[in-house]
Design a protein around this motif. Structure first.
Motif, PDB file in Angstrom:
ATOM      1  N   HIS A 164       0.837  -1.196   0.000  1.00 37.16           N
ATOM      2  CA  HIS A 164       0.000   0.000   0.000  1.00 37.16           C
ATOM      3  C   HIS A 164       0.871   1.245   0.000  1.00 37.16           C
ATOM      4  CE1 HIS A 164      -3.803  -2.117   0.792  1.00 37.16           C
ATOM      5  NE2 HIS A 164      -3.006  -3.005   1.349  1.00 37.16           N
ATOM      6  N   PHE A 165       0.490   2.205  -0.818  1.00 40.70           N
ATOM      7  CA  PHE A 165       1.207   3.480  -0.857  1.00 40.70           C
ATOM      8  C   PHE A 165       0.291   4.512  -1.491  1.00 40.70           C
ATOM      9  CE2 PHE A 165       2.215   3.666  -5.425  1.00 40.70           C
ATOM     10  CZ  PHE A 165       1.941   2.364  -5.791  1.00 40.70           C
TER      11      PHE A 165
ATOM     12  N   MET B 211      -3.128   3.557  -3.288  1.00 41.35           N
ATOM     13  CA  MET B 211      -2.789   2.526  -4.255  1.00 41.35           C
ATOM     14  C   MET B 211      -2.507   1.239  -3.502  1.00 41.35           C
ATOM     15  SD  MET B 211      -2.330   4.175  -7.322  1.00 41.35           S
ATOM     16  CE  MET B 211      -0.953   3.468  -8.228  1.00 41.35           C
ATOM     17  N   ALA B 212      -2.821   0.124  -4.131  1.00 38.95           N
ATOM     18  CA  ALA B 212      -2.487  -1.184  -3.589  1.00 38.95           C
ATOM     19  C   ALA B 212      -2.045  -2.050  -4.754  1.00 38.95           C
ATOM     20  CB  ALA B 212      -3.687  -1.798  -2.889  1.00 38.95           C
TER      21      ALA B 212
ATOM     22  N   VAL C  91       5.515  -0.343  -6.559  1.00 41.99           N
ATOM     23  CA  VAL C  91       5.349   0.589  -5.442  1.00 41.99           C
ATOM     24  C   VAL C  91       6.002   1.922  -5.791  1.00 41.99           C
ATOM     25  CG1 VAL C  91       5.970   1.077  -3.043  1.00 41.99           C
ATOM     26  CG2 VAL C  91       5.164  -1.207  -3.695  1.00 41.99           C
ATOM     27  N   GLY C  92       5.274   3.005  -5.532  1.00 44.66           N
ATOM     28  CA  GLY C  92       5.811   4.329  -5.802  1.00 44.66           C
ATOM     29  C   GLY C  92       5.531   4.835  -7.199  1.00 44.66           C
ATOM     30  N   LYS C  93       4.916   3.994  -8.047  1.00 47.55           N
ATOM     31  CA  LYS C  93       4.555   4.430  -9.403  1.00 47.55           C
ATOM     32  C   LYS C  93       3.295   5.292  -9.351  1.00 47.55           C
ATOM     33  CE  LYS C  93       7.553   2.104 -12.044  1.00 47.55           C
ATOM     34  NZ  LYS C  93       7.466   0.670 -12.278  1.00 47.55           N
ATOM     35  N   ARG C  94       3.130   6.099 -10.369  1.00 49.42           N
ATOM     36  CA  ARG C  94       1.925   6.916 -10.459  1.00 49.42           C
ATOM     37  C   ARG C  94       0.730   6.052 -10.824  1.00 49.42           C
ATOM     38  NH1 ARG C  94       3.058  12.596 -11.526  1.00 49.42           N
ATOM     39  NH2 ARG C  94       5.247  12.909 -11.128  1.00 49.42           N
TER      40      ARG C  94
END
Ligand SMILES: [Zn+2]
Length: 91
Positions: A5-6, A15-16, A23-26
């Motif tokens: 999750h981020f 985002m999940a 992770v960390g992508k738009r």
């Protein structure tokens, strides 16, 4: 299966993802926004005119103008343009 999750770095949407590399992508909307802004105005106008006529003409215009696009990218862009044009955001 555990999910990562981020928050999207562009719009802070939650985002999940299942894949740690993502992770960390738009999110899809931010990617669509960034891609859209990089397009020449004439292509933007062509696609918007088609989106106003409907989903299928819109998708068809994207496939014509952006041959490298996959269906998921085209769907994200379609949602993005429908919202930007004041249309129902659902497709
Ligand atoms: Zn985002």
């Amino acid at each position: 299966m555990s999910m990562f999750h981020f928050h999207c770095p562009g719009c802070a949407a939650r985002m999940a993802v299942a894949d740690a590399e993502r992770v960390g992508k738009r999110c899809g909307v931010c990617e669509a926004t960034r891609m859209w802004e990089s397009l020449p105005p004439v292509i933007q106008e062509t696609i918007d005119a088609a989106v106003r006529r409907g989903n299928m003409p819109g998708l068809f215009a994207m496939r014509e103008s952006l041959p490298s696009f996959g269906i998921p990218q085209a769907m994200d862009l379609l949602v993005f343009r429908r919202a930007a044009l004041g249309m129902d955001g659902s497709v």
